[in-house]
Design a protein around this motif. Structure first.
Motif, PDB file in Angstrom:
ATOM      1  N   VAL A   1       0.852  -1.193   0.000  1.00  0.00           N
ATOM      2  CA  VAL A   1       0.000   0.000   0.000  1.00  0.00           C
ATOM      3  C   VAL A   1       0.888   1.243   0.000  1.00  0.00           C
ATOM      4  CG1 VAL A   1      -1.769   1.298   1.245  1.00  0.00           C
ATOM      5  CG2 VAL A   1      -1.815  -1.206   1.278  1.00  0.00           C
ATOM      6  N   ARG A   2       0.589   2.180  -0.876  1.00  0.00           N
ATOM      7  CA  ARG A   2       1.348   3.426  -0.949  1.00  0.00           C
ATOM      8  C   ARG A   2       0.426   4.619  -0.721  1.00  0.00           C
ATOM      9  NH1 ARG A   2       6.222   2.483  -3.989  1.00  0.00           N
ATOM     10  NH2 ARG A   2       7.132   0.766  -2.781  1.00  0.00           N
ATOM     11  N   TYR A   3       0.995   5.655  -0.112  1.00  0.00           N
ATOM     12  CA  TYR A   3       0.233   6.869   0.127  1.00  0.00           C
ATOM     13  C   TYR A   3       0.450   7.836  -1.036  1.00  0.00           C
ATOM     14  CZ  TYR A   3      -1.462  11.077   2.409  1.00  0.00           C
ATOM     15  OH  TYR A   3      -2.155  12.213   2.710  1.00  0.00           O
ATOM     16  N   SER A   4      -0.611   8.406  -1.555  1.00  0.00           N
ATOM     17  CA  SER A   4      -0.490   9.391  -2.618  1.00  0.00           C
ATOM     18  C   SER A   4      -0.207  10.752  -2.003  1.00  0.00           C
ATOM     19  CB  SER A   4      -1.784   9.443  -3.432  1.00  0.00           C
ATOM     20  OG  SER A   4      -1.860  10.661  -4.133  1.00  0.00           O
ATOM     21  N   VAL A   5       0.965  11.299  -2.293  1.00  0.00           N
ATOM     22  CA  VAL A   5       1.372  12.597  -1.756  1.00  0.00           C
ATOM     23  C   VAL A   5       0.795  13.711  -2.632  1.00  0.00           C
ATOM     24  CG1 VAL A   5       3.367  14.043  -1.194  1.00  0.00           C
ATOM     25  CG2 VAL A   5       3.470  11.559  -0.814  1.00  0.00           C
ATOM     26  N   SER A   6       0.163  14.684  -2.008  1.00  0.00           N
ATOM     27  CA  SER A   6      -0.405  15.818  -2.743  1.00  0.00           C
ATOM     28  C   SER A   6       0.671  16.832  -3.093  1.00  0.00           C
ATOM     29  CB  SER A   6      -1.469  16.513  -1.884  1.00  0.00           C
ATOM     30  OG  SER A   6      -2.527  15.635  -1.615  1.00  0.00           O
ATOM     31  N   ALA A   7       0.373  17.614  -4.106  1.00  0.00           N
ATOM     32  CA  ALA A   7       1.232  18.756  -4.430  1.00  0.00           C
ATOM     33  C   ALA A   7       0.563  20.014  -3.882  1.00  0.00           C
ATOM     34  CB  ALA A   7       1.407  18.865  -5.937  1.00  0.00           C
ATOM     35  N   THR A   8       1.362  20.988  -3.477  1.00  0.00           N
ATOM     36  CA  THR A   8       0.778  22.258  -3.030  1.00  0.00           C
ATOM     37  C   THR A   8       1.715  23.407  -3.360  1.00  0.00           C
ATOM     38  OG1 THR A   8      -0.140  23.513  -1.178  1.00  0.00           O
ATOM     39  CG2 THR A   8       1.742  22.105  -0.681  1.00  0.00           C
ATOM     40  N   SER A   9       1.114  24.574  -3.530  1.00  0.00           N
ATOM     41  CA  SER A   9       1.916  25.783  -3.775  1.00  0.00           C
ATOM     42  C   SER A   9       2.146  26.559  -2.476  1.00  0.00           C
ATOM     43  CB  SER A   9       1.204  26.680  -4.791  1.00  0.00           C
ATOM     44  OG  SER A   9      -0.003  27.168  -4.239  1.00  0.00           O
ATOM     45  N   ARG A  10       1.625  26.023  -1.359  1.00  0.00           N
ATOM     46  CA  ARG A  10       1.856  26.777  -0.117  1.00  0.00           C
ATOM     47  C   ARG A  10       3.250  26.511   0.424  1.00  0.00           C
ATOM     48  NH1 ARG A  10       2.192  23.639   4.282  1.00  0.00           N
ATOM     49  NH2 ARG A  10       0.585  22.140   4.843  1.00  0.00           N
ATOM     50  N   GLN A  11       3.713  27.415   1.299  1.00  0.00           N
ATOM     51  CA  GLN A  11       5.019  27.265   1.945  1.00  0.00           C
ATOM     52  C   GLN A  11       5.007  26.030   2.840  1.00  0.00           C
ATOM     53  OE1 GLN A  11       7.847  29.444   1.815  1.00  0.00           O
ATOM     54  NE2 GLN A  11       6.753  30.146  -0.014  1.00  0.00           N
ATOM     55  N   SER A  12       6.145  25.361   2.924  1.00  0.00           N
ATOM     56  CA  SER A  12       6.212  24.228   3.855  1.00  0.00           C
ATOM     57  C   SER A  12       6.310  24.754   5.291  1.00  0.00           C
ATOM     58  CB  SER A  12       7.406  23.338   3.536  1.00  0.00           C
ATOM     59  OG  SER A  12       8.605  24.038   3.787  1.00  0.00           O
ATOM     60  N   ARG A  13       5.759  23.982   6.227  1.00  0.00           N
ATOM     61  CA  ARG A  13       5.809  24.364   7.643  1.00  0.00           C
ATOM     62  C   ARG A  13       6.920  23.575   8.322  1.00  0.00           C
ATOM     63  NH1 ARG A  13      -0.565  23.322   8.020  1.00  0.00           N
ATOM     64  NH2 ARG A  13      -1.274  25.159   6.880  1.00  0.00           N
ATOM     65  N   PRO A  14       7.378  24.041   9.481  1.00  0.00           N
ATOM     66  CA  PRO A  14       8.451  23.308  10.163  1.00  0.00           C
ATOM     67  C   PRO A  14       8.069  21.839  10.342  1.00  0.00           C
ATOM     68  CG  PRO A  14       8.008  25.384  11.297  1.00  0.00           C
ATOM     69  CD  PRO A  14       6.959  25.240  10.248  1.00  0.00           C
ATOM     70  N   GLY A  15       8.961  20.947  10.028  1.00  0.00           N
ATOM     71  CA  GLY A  15       8.701  19.517  10.220  1.00  0.00           C
ATOM     72  C   GLY A  15       8.164  18.838   8.975  1.00  0.00           C
ATOM     73  N   GLU A  16       7.628  19.619   8.051  1.00  0.00           N
ATOM     74  CA  GLU A  16       7.106  19.009   6.823  1.00  0.00           C
ATOM     75  C   GLU A  16       8.250  18.660   5.870  1.00  0.00           C
ATOM     76  OE1 GLU A  16       2.557  20.629   6.400  1.00  0.00           O
ATOM     77  OE2 GLU A  16       4.124  21.778   5.408  1.00  0.00           O
ATOM     78  N   VAL A  17       8.107  17.528   5.200  1.00  0.00           N
ATOM     79  CA  VAL A  17       9.181  17.039   4.331  1.00  0.00           C
ATOM     80  C   VAL A  17       8.691  17.013   2.879  1.00  0.00           C
ATOM     81  CG1 VAL A  17      10.707  15.076   3.838  1.00  0.00           C
ATOM     82  CG2 VAL A  17      10.051  15.598   6.213  1.00  0.00           C
ATOM     83  N   ASP A  18       9.444  17.630   1.991  1.00  0.00           N
ATOM     84  CA  ASP A  18       9.073  17.636   0.568  1.00  0.00           C
ATOM     85  C   ASP A  18       9.073  16.208   0.022  1.00  0.00           C
ATOM     86  OD1 ASP A  18       8.428  18.739  -1.946  1.00  0.00           O
ATOM     87  OD2 ASP A  18      10.527  18.625  -2.559  1.00  0.00           O
ATOM     88  N   GLY A  19       8.005  15.839  -0.668  1.00  0.00           N
ATOM     89  CA  GLY A  19       7.916  14.507  -1.258  1.00  0.00           C
ATOM     90  C   GLY A  19       7.299  13.489  -0.318  1.00  0.00           C
ATOM     91  N   SER A  20       7.065  13.909   0.933  1.00  0.00           N
ATOM     92  CA  SER A  20       6.477  12.985   1.904  1.00  0.00           C
ATOM     93  C   SER A  20       5.212  13.623   2.500  1.00  0.00           C
ATOM     94  CB  SER A  20       7.519  12.656   2.970  1.00  0.00           C
ATOM     95  OG  SER A  20       6.920  12.167   4.132  1.00  0.00           O
ATOM     96  N   SER A  21       5.342  14.838   3.075  1.00  0.00           N
ATOM     97  CA  SER A  21       4.154  15.575   3.533  1.00  0.00           C
ATOM     98  C   SER A  21       3.381  16.048   2.307  1.00  0.00           C
ATOM     99  CB  SER A  21       4.548  16.788   4.369  1.00  0.00           C
ATOM    100  OG  SER A  21       5.513  16.441   5.338  1.00  0.00           O
ATOM    101  N   TYR A  22       4.070  16.740   1.440  1.00  0.00           N
ATOM    102  CA  TYR A  22       3.550  17.265   0.174  1.00  0.00           C
ATOM    103  C   TYR A  22       4.700  17.311  -0.818  1.00  0.00           C
ATOM    104  CZ  TYR A  22      -0.705  19.201   2.372  1.00  0.00           C
ATOM    105  OH  TYR A  22      -1.899  19.354   3.013  1.00  0.00           O
ATOM    106  N   TYR A  23       4.369  17.427  -2.090  1.00  0.00           N
ATOM    107  CA  TYR A  23       5.342  17.955  -3.042  1.00  0.00           C
ATOM    108  C   TYR A  23       5.177  19.467  -3.006  1.00  0.00           C
ATOM    109  CZ  TYR A  23       5.472  13.196  -4.941  1.00  0.00           C
ATOM    110  OH  TYR A  23       5.590  11.837  -5.101  1.00  0.00           O
ATOM    111  N   PHE A  24       6.185  20.188  -2.525  1.00  0.00           N
ATOM    112  CA  PHE A  24       6.079  21.641  -2.470  1.00  0.00           C
ATOM    113  C   PHE A  24       6.583  22.225  -3.793  1.00  0.00           C
ATOM    114  CE2 PHE A  24       6.301  20.363   1.995  1.00  0.00           C
ATOM    115  CZ  PHE A  24       5.194  21.022   2.481  1.00  0.00           C
ATOM    116  N   VAL A  25       5.711  22.939  -4.484  1.00  0.00           N
ATOM    117  CA  VAL A  25       6.095  23.518  -5.777  1.00  0.00           C
ATOM    118  C   VAL A  25       5.715  24.995  -5.786  1.00  0.00           C
ATOM    119  CG1 VAL A  25       5.814  21.320  -7.005  1.00  0.00           C
ATOM    120  CG2 VAL A  25       3.887  22.934  -6.890  1.00  0.00           C
ATOM    121  N   THR A  26       6.287  25.743  -6.719  1.00  0.00           N
ATOM    122  CA  THR A  26       5.917  27.157  -6.846  1.00  0.00           C
ATOM    123  C   THR A  26       4.522  27.254  -7.463  1.00  0.00           C
ATOM    124  OG1 THR A  26       6.799  27.281  -9.072  1.00  0.00           O
ATOM    125  CG2 THR A  26       8.326  27.800  -7.262  1.00  0.00           C
ATOM    126  N   ARG A  27       3.956  28.432  -7.297  1.00  0.00           N
ATOM    127  CA  ARG A  27       2.660  28.704  -7.899  1.00  0.00           C
ATOM    128  C   ARG A  27       2.727  28.536  -9.428  1.00  0.00           C
ATOM    129  NH1 ARG A  27      -1.955  30.641  -5.819  1.00  0.00           N
ATOM    130  NH2 ARG A  27      -3.298  31.506  -7.433  1.00  0.00           N
TER     131      ARG A  27
END
Lengths: 198, 198
Positions: free
Chosen positions: A30-56
């Motif tokens: 089972v795999r978790y589908s990670v969402s993409a977001t244009s918002r800033q990452s918060r402390p503790g959040e990991v790119d590619g795991s919490s979200y894919y953080f991308v520019t607007r």
């Protein structure tokens, strides 16, 4: 055998993440589908795991190139579901689970008709309220807003395939796992095995 | 909440009884539907547990009074499914499991549309043959007859809701239990809980 897509929705505070984390930890397919977001990452959040953080700009490019299964704008930021990683995981036999709000879930069902929609509810609104209070990061006004939204979300549960009740997390995990096993046993998923043999 | 009816079919020798016994033993809310028959009881068979043993006259009375969910005549003896005990168990919240051949299962589905039909198969016909040989009570001619029948039965699996593969009995039991849990989570079974609350 190809994997299946399981989409969870439910009111904020109902415990979707706890259930998903438990189900993912208990299974190696089972795999978790990670969402993409244009918002800033918060402390503790990991790119590619919490979200894919991308520019607007990158997010709007993803929209333009149809790289998202669904997306929405919320308080000035984009949130969406990248299609490619889901496709890849399913092709490799993994079931994919994701947590998407009601409107996004319906968009996904329209594009992926054999996605399985699971609504997570609590049998009392009070339990949801208690969980939001326990988190402690919500103002009274935001709380009322979320509870109103929860009532609306529950009114949309009819369009889901299953309802999991999270009054007891063990029970809720058992139910979601059972749904995932049962869906793979459906005749449409297995009839080819008999046809090959006989 | 009312119980649900789960109807298992599958080739002779595929292991339906083992699966059913395990599922019943593992749960306190599952009941086995005992069939009625007009045939003589065999040593070791218990009336009301193996079968309800009745006279041919009584069986025909049950037919006439519509007391059976389905029935068939086989090698000069009647076999059928009494409705009253099933109704009673379901009313008391028990799920009911039963083992019925393909034609009987379809008759049941026609009368009880929300009965869940589960076909038990093995992924190779050879496994079924080995189990029949291991039982040791079947002549070579009867064996060929049963294998021919098994092929026909598998061709009917399309009309079932689920297919459980009994290559590994642990796995098959897990699958049947998952189906029983998932069916109770279906939106149609639970939406009233949300409507009451919100």
């Amino acid at each position: 055998m190809k994997g299946k897509l399981f989409v969870l929705s439910g009111p904020s505070g109902v415990g979707k993440n706890t259930i998903l984390n438990r189900v993912i930890a208990a299974s190696d397919h089972v795999r978790y589908s990670v969402s993409a977001t244009s918002r800033q990452s918060r402390p503790g959040e990991v790119d590619g795991s919490s979200y894919y953080f991308v520019t607007r700009e990158r997010f709007e490019e993803m929209i333009a190139q149809d790289e998202l299964l669904e997306y929405a704008e919320y308080v000035g930021n984009y949130y969406g579901t990248p299609l490619a990683p889901i496709r890849e995981a399913m092709k490799n036999g993994f079931d994919v689970v994701m947590d998407v709000e009601v409107i996004g879930a319906k968009k996904i069902k329209a594009r992926v008709p054999d996605a399985v929609l699971v609504f997570v509810a609590a049998s009392s609104m009070d339990a949801v309220r208690q969980r939001l209070i326990a988190r402690g990061d919500v103002s009274p006004e935001a709380m009322e807003e979320r509870l109103k939204r929860a009532v609306w979300e529950c009114s949309q549960a009819e369009d889901y395939d299953y309802i999991v009740l999270n009054d007891d997390v063990e029970q809720a995990v058992r139910e979601l796992r059972a749904i995932m096993v049962a869906e793979k046993c459906k005749t449409v998923e297995r009839i080819h095995l008999l046809k090959e043999e006989f």
